[in-house]
Design a protein around this motif. Structure first.
Motif, mmCIF file in Angstrom:
data_model
loop_
_atom_site.group_PDB
_atom_site.id
_atom_site.type_symbol
_atom_site.label_atom_id
_atom_site.label_comp_id
_atom_site.label_asym_id
_atom_site.label_seq_id
_atom_site.Cartn_x
_atom_site.Cartn_y
_atom_site.Cartn_z
ATOM 1 N N ARG A 172 -3.806 -6.582 -6.506
ATOM 2 C CA ARG A 172 -2.661 -6.388 -5.860
ATOM 3 C C ARG A 172 -3.038 -6.483 -4.078
ATOM 4 O O ARG A 172 -2.433 -6.167 -3.427
ATOM 5 C CB ARG A 172 -2.256 -4.924 -6.130
ATOM 6 N N SER A 173 -4.304 -7.133 -3.929
ATOM 7 C CA SER A 173 -4.816 -6.883 -2.411
ATOM 8 C C SER A 173 -3.673 -7.974 -1.654
ATOM 9 O O SER A 173 -4.185 -7.687 -0.570
ATOM 10 C CB SER A 173 -6.128 -7.423 -2.559
ATOM 11 N N GLY A 174 -3.176 -8.881 -2.191
ATOM 12 C CA GLY A 174 -2.573 -9.669 -1.131
ATOM 13 C C GLY A 174 -1.052 -9.093 -0.696
ATOM 14 O O GLY A 174 -0.307 -9.796 0.069
ATOM 15 N N GLY A 175 -0.761 -8.088 -1.055
ATOM 16 C CA GLY A 175 0.822 -7.395 -0.854
ATOM 17 C C GLY A 175 0.691 -6.986 0.854
ATOM 18 O O GLY A 175 -0.446 -6.722 1.469
ATOM 19 N N CYS A 176 1.911 -7.041 1.330
ATOM 20 C CA CYS A 176 2.172 -6.671 2.635
ATOM 21 C C CYS A 176 1.784 -5.477 2.993
ATOM 22 O O CYS A 176 1.301 -5.364 3.964
ATOM 23 C CB CYS A 176 3.560 -6.908 2.936
ATOM 24 N N LEU A 177 2.019 -4.433 2.231
ATOM 25 C CA LEU A 177 1.780 -2.878 2.538
ATOM 26 C C LEU A 177 0.081 -2.837 2.704
ATOM 27 O O LEU A 177 -0.314 -2.329 3.639
ATOM 28 C CB LEU A 177 2.179 -2.066 1.430
ATOM 29 N N TYR A 178 -0.660 -3.675 1.627
ATOM 30 C CA TYR A 178 -1.990 -3.440 2.056
ATOM 31 C C TYR A 178 -2.557 -4.270 3.197
ATOM 32 O O TYR A 178 -3.576 -3.821 3.934
ATOM 33 C CB TYR A 178 -2.786 -4.137 0.687
ATOM 34 N N ILE A 179 -2.027 -5.288 3.460
ATOM 35 C CA ILE A 179 -2.362 -5.967 4.825
ATOM 36 C C ILE A 179 -2.005 -4.910 5.936
ATOM 37 O O ILE A 179 -2.878 -4.865 7.072
ATOM 38 C CB ILE A 179 -1.541 -7.379 4.909
ATOM 39 N N LEU A 180 -0.911 -4.362 5.921
ATOM 40 C CA LEU A 180 -0.468 -3.636 7.127
ATOM 41 C C LEU A 180 -1.421 -2.329 7.145
ATOM 42 O O LEU A 180 -1.754 -1.869 8.168
ATOM 43 C CB LEU A 180 1.034 -2.938 6.836
ATOM 44 N N MET A 181 -1.565 -1.656 6.086
ATOM 45 C CA MET A 181 -2.716 -0.703 5.971
ATOM 46 C C MET A 181 -3.989 -1.143 6.494
ATOM 47 O O MET A 181 -4.648 -0.243 7.147
ATOM 48 C CB MET A 181 -2.621 -0.056 4.627
ATOM 49 N N ASN A 182 -4.469 -2.069 6.111
ATOM 50 C CA ASN A 182 -5.928 -2.591 6.490
ATOM 51 C C ASN A 182 -5.569 -2.729 8.138
ATOM 52 O O ASN A 182 -6.674 -2.603 8.812
ATOM 53 C CB ASN A 182 -6.210 -3.830 5.829
ATOM 54 N N VAL A 183 -4.702 -3.270 8.614
ATOM 55 C CA VAL A 183 -4.612 -3.501 10.252
ATOM 56 C C VAL A 183 -4.607 -2.082 10.729
ATOM 57 O O VAL A 183 -5.329 -1.937 11.841
ATOM 58 C CB VAL A 183 -3.384 -4.458 10.450
#
Length: 124
Positions: A61-72
């Motif tokens: 699931r690492s490519g989802g928008c929420l994960y990208i936003l949370m990583n930023v």
């Protein structure tokens, strides 16, 4: 051999790193907004406690928008500093031959500290 290396890691600072991550996690989980970030520091505490024999992998699931936003958000709110401290410890430890395995573990922790959302820790 891995058990011996993990025990050496604990004695020479791994236990302090894991406790720091655990305390930070508990402090973040006091608020509802901080719970996702606290869960990631718990993940880092488990890796900092017993790093040899474990690998960090991208989850399905690492490519989802929420994960990208949370990583930023994570990077902007302090993840970069955690990553840089692990990189500095890794470089210092890799100067000596004996410290290379421990330096490599700090590099592993640095990668996880930079973008922890969507990553899984698995045993080798």
């Amino acid at each position: 051999m891995l058990c011996f290396m993990n025990l050496l890691w604990l004695v020479f600072g791994g236990i302090f790193t894991a406790i720091e991550y655990l305390v930070a996690s508990l402090l973040m989980m006091i608020t509802i907004i901080g719970i996702p970030f606290g869960m990631q520091t718990l993940k880092m505490a488990s890796l900092a406690l017993w790093p040899f024999g474990k690998t960090v992998r991208n989850g399905e699931r690492s490519g989802g928008c929420l994960y990208i936003l949370m990583n930023v958000l994570w990077i902007l709110l302090g993840g970069i500093w955690i990553c840089l401290s692990h990189l500095a410890f890794g470089v210092v430890l890799c100067i000596t031959i004996i410290g290379i395995p421990f330096g490599l573990q700090h590099f592993k922790l640095a990668g996880l500290a930079l973008t922890p959302f969507g990553k899984d820790i698995v045993s080798d």
